[in-house]
Design a protein around this motif. Structure first.
Motif, mmCIF file in Angstrom:
data_model
loop_
_atom_site.group_PDB
_atom_site.id
_atom_site.type_symbol
_atom_site.label_atom_id
_atom_site.label_comp_id
_atom_site.label_asym_id
_atom_site.label_seq_id
_atom_site.Cartn_x
_atom_site.Cartn_y
_atom_site.Cartn_z
ATOM 1 N N LEU A 1 10.853 16.378 3.290
ATOM 2 C CA LEU A 1 10.963 15.730 4.604
ATOM 3 C C LEU A 1 9.853 14.702 4.809
ATOM 4 C CD1 LEU A 1 11.989 18.638 7.008
ATOM 5 C CD2 LEU A 1 13.345 16.646 6.341
ATOM 6 N N HIS A 2 8.677 14.999 4.295
ATOM 7 C CA HIS A 2 7.556 14.058 4.410
ATOM 8 C C HIS A 2 7.867 12.781 3.630
ATOM 9 C CE1 HIS A 2 4.981 17.967 4.782
ATOM 10 N NE2 HIS A 2 5.738 17.765 5.847
ATOM 11 N N ARG A 3 8.410 12.934 2.432
ATOM 12 C CA ARG A 3 8.780 11.771 1.616
ATOM 13 C C ARG A 3 9.927 10.991 2.274
ATOM 14 N NH1 ARG A 3 7.740 15.551 -2.414
ATOM 15 N NH2 ARG A 3 9.959 16.012 -2.664
ATOM 16 N N LEU A 4 10.885 11.705 2.857
ATOM 17 C CA LEU A 4 11.997 11.046 3.550
ATOM 18 C C LEU A 4 11.485 10.234 4.736
ATOM 19 C CD1 LEU A 4 15.019 10.541 4.008
ATOM 20 C CD2 LEU A 4 15.067 12.673 5.358
ATOM 21 N N ALA A 5 10.575 10.809 5.500
ATOM 22 C CA ALA A 5 10.001 10.084 6.641
ATOM 23 C C ALA A 5 9.318 8.802 6.162
ATOM 24 C CB ALA A 5 9.015 10.975 7.397
ATOM 25 N N LEU A 6 8.549 8.891 5.097
ATOM 26 C CA LEU A 6 7.883 7.707 4.562
ATOM 27 C C LEU A 6 8.899 6.716 4.017
ATOM 28 C CD1 LEU A 6 5.367 6.087 3.915
ATOM 29 C CD2 LEU A 6 5.172 7.387 1.777
ATOM 30 N N ALA A 7 9.927 7.203 3.358
ATOM 31 C CA ALA A 7 10.953 6.300 2.816
ATOM 32 C C ALA A 7 11.615 5.499 3.932
ATOM 33 C CB ALA A 7 11.999 7.091 2.033
ATOM 34 N N ILE A 8 11.865 6.128 5.061
ATOM 35 C CA ILE A 8 12.452 5.413 6.208
ATOM 36 C C ILE A 8 11.487 4.344 6.706
ATOM 37 C CG2 ILE A 8 13.174 5.685 8.616
ATOM 38 C CD1 ILE A 8 14.307 8.471 7.715
ATOM 39 N N ILE A 9 10.218 4.703 6.822
ATOM 40 C CA ILE A 9 9.195 3.734 7.249
ATOM 41 C C ILE A 9 9.139 2.567 6.262
ATOM 42 C CG2 ILE A 9 6.704 3.377 7.585
ATOM 43 C CD1 ILE A 9 8.039 4.932 9.878
ATOM 44 N N VAL A 10 9.152 2.864 4.973
ATOM 45 C CA VAL A 10 9.071 1.824 3.939
ATOM 46 C C VAL A 10 10.277 0.885 4.022
ATOM 47 C CG1 VAL A 10 9.221 1.474 1.429
ATOM 48 C CG2 VAL A 10 7.514 3.028 2.378
ATOM 49 N N ASN B 1 0.829 -1.211 0.000
ATOM 50 C CA ASN B 1 0.000 0.000 0.000
ATOM 51 C C ASN B 1 0.861 1.257 0.000
ATOM 52 O OD1 ASN B 1 -2.297 -1.539 -0.012
ATOM 53 N ND2 ASN B 1 -2.795 -1.208 2.145
ATOM 54 N N ASN B 2 1.908 1.274 0.842
ATOM 55 C CA ASN B 2 2.763 2.460 0.905
ATOM 56 C C ASN B 2 3.555 2.659 -0.387
ATOM 57 O OD1 ASN B 2 2.088 3.633 3.350
ATOM 58 N ND2 ASN B 2 3.491 2.349 4.499
ATOM 59 N N LEU B 3 3.955 1.565 -1.021
ATOM 60 C CA LEU B 3 4.672 1.690 -2.288
ATOM 61 C C LEU B 3 3.737 2.111 -3.418
ATOM 62 C CD1 LEU B 3 7.012 -1.429 -2.075
ATOM 63 C CD2 LEU B 3 7.671 0.982 -1.868
ATOM 64 N N HIS B 4 2.556 1.513 -3.445
ATOM 65 C CA HIS B 4 1.586 1.787 -4.508
ATOM 66 C C HIS B 4 1.049 3.221 -4.423
ATOM 67 C CE1 HIS B 4 -1.342 0.824 -7.591
ATOM 68 N NE2 HIS B 4 -2.297 1.299 -6.814
ATOM 69 N N ALA B 5 0.847 3.693 -3.212
ATOM 70 C CA ALA B 5 0.280 5.033 -3.015
ATOM 71 C C ALA B 5 1.278 5.914 -2.266
ATOM 72 C CB ALA B 5 -1.033 4.925 -2.253
ATOM 73 N N PHE B 6 2.531 5.895 -2.715
ATOM 74 C CA PHE B 6 3.597 6.600 -2.005
ATOM 75 C C PHE B 6 3.273 8.083 -1.838
ATOM 76 C CE2 PHE B 6 7.649 8.658 -1.283
ATOM 77 C CZ PHE B 6 8.287 7.803 -0.405
ATOM 78 N N VAL B 7 2.809 8.715 -2.892
ATOM 79 C CA VAL B 7 2.537 10.154 -2.839
ATOM 80 C C VAL B 7 1.410 10.445 -1.839
ATOM 81 C CG1 VAL B 7 1.740 12.153 -4.176
ATOM 82 C CG2 VAL B 7 3.413 10.581 -5.156
ATOM 83 N N SER B 8 0.358 9.630 -1.870
ATOM 84 C CA SER B 8 -0.755 9.824 -0.932
ATOM 85 C C SER B 8 -0.322 9.573 0.503
ATOM 86 C CB SER B 8 -1.915 8.900 -1.284
ATOM 87 O OG SER B 8 -2.419 9.219 -2.551
ATOM 88 N N SER B 9 0.468 8.513 0.704
ATOM 89 C CA SER B 9 0.955 8.208 2.053
ATOM 90 C C SER B 9 1.868 9.314 2.557
ATOM 91 C CB SER B 9 1.687 6.865 2.071
ATOM 92 O OG SER B 9 0.801 5.813 1.774
ATOM 93 N N ALA B 10 2.733 9.831 1.683
ATOM 94 C CA ALA B 10 3.602 10.947 2.070
ATOM 95 C C ALA B 10 2.756 12.172 2.414
ATOM 96 C CB ALA B 10 4.593 11.260 0.959
ATOM 97 N N GLY B 11 1.660 12.357 1.694
ATOM 98 C CA GLY B 11 0.751 13.463 2.002
ATOM 99 C C GLY B 11 0.110 13.316 3.366
ATOM 100 N N ALA B 12 -0.261 12.087 3.720
ATOM 101 C CA ALA B 12 -0.850 11.847 5.037
ATOM 102 C C ALA B 12 0.176 12.118 6.138
ATOM 103 C CB ALA B 12 -1.369 10.416 5.127
ATOM 104 N N ILE B 13 1.399 11.655 5.911
ATOM 105 C CA ILE B 13 2.468 11.939 6.877
ATOM 106 C C ILE B 13 2.717 13.442 6.930
ATOM 107 C CG2 ILE B 13 4.967 11.709 7.241
ATOM 108 C CD1 ILE B 13 4.664 8.775 6.386
ATOM 109 N N GLY B 14 2.684 14.078 5.759
ATOM 110 C CA GLY B 14 2.878 15.524 5.696
ATOM 111 C C GLY B 14 1.827 16.292 6.465
ATOM 112 N N ALA B 15 0.595 15.815 6.423
ATOM 113 C CA ALA B 15 -0.471 16.491 7.181
ATOM 114 C C ALA B 15 -0.155 16.478 8.669
ATOM 115 C CB ALA B 15 -1.816 15.825 6.907
#
Length: 161
Positions: free
Chosen positions: A69-78, A28-42
């Motif tokens: 930074l939001h994308r980096l945070a998600l990348a670490i989680i992924v 899910n995080n890979l498929h919807a990376f931009v959306s997941s990064a947006g949720a983390i960004g919020a």
């Protein structure tokens, strides 16, 4: 059927369920990376606190609005999720087709440690950015998932007689 066989079936069910859940979460995080990064960004930008009625408090200075930074945070989680997925499936293989529970435990415990790690990262990040105020459901989800991971550890590691 004896108790040890039924316990093994329960442990296998837990392992496969955990591995599938971790895998789907990663997909899910890979498929919807931009959306997941947006949720983390919020959360990191503390955007929910600006929604009416706006909440102003001293911790707003912690807000981070950089999408990088939001994308980096998600990348670490992924990355941590990927480690959890890999080790969980190796543990499942060892438990079901390999050398059994003793050989699978190091792999499964590593998977559980990685899962606990990414959940703690989300919980600590959330508490840093004040998500308990407007995203309490997300905080409760993270806490419940941590309990679920800890229960898996007990089911797999406690010697039942």
């Amino acid at each position: 059927m004896d108790a040890s066989t039924s316990l093994l079936i329960f442990q296998i069910t837990c392992c496969i369920g955990l591995s599938l859940w971790l895998s789907i979460s990663l997909i899910n995080n890979l498929h919807a990376f931009v959306s997941s990064a947006g949720a983390i960004g919020a959360t990191m930008s503390m955007a929910p606190l600006a929604q009416p009625p706006a909440i102003s408090f001293p911790l707003l200075g912690r807000a981070m609005t950089s999408p990088s930074l939001h994308r980096l945070a998600l990348a670490i989680i992924v990355l941590i999720q990927a480690a959890a997925v890999l080790t969980a499936w190796v543990g499942c293989y060892e438990l079901v087709l390999g050398a059994g529970l003793e050989a699978s435990l190091p792999w499964l415990n590593l998977a559980l440690s990685a899962a606990l790690g990414f959940l703690l990262a989300m919980l600590l990040g959330g508490i840093w950015f004040g998500y308990w105020i407007r995203q309490e459901g997300l905080q409760l989800t993270h806490l419940l998932l941590m309990v679920w991971i800890l229960l898996h550890f007990v089911v797999l590691n406690v010697r039942w007689s």
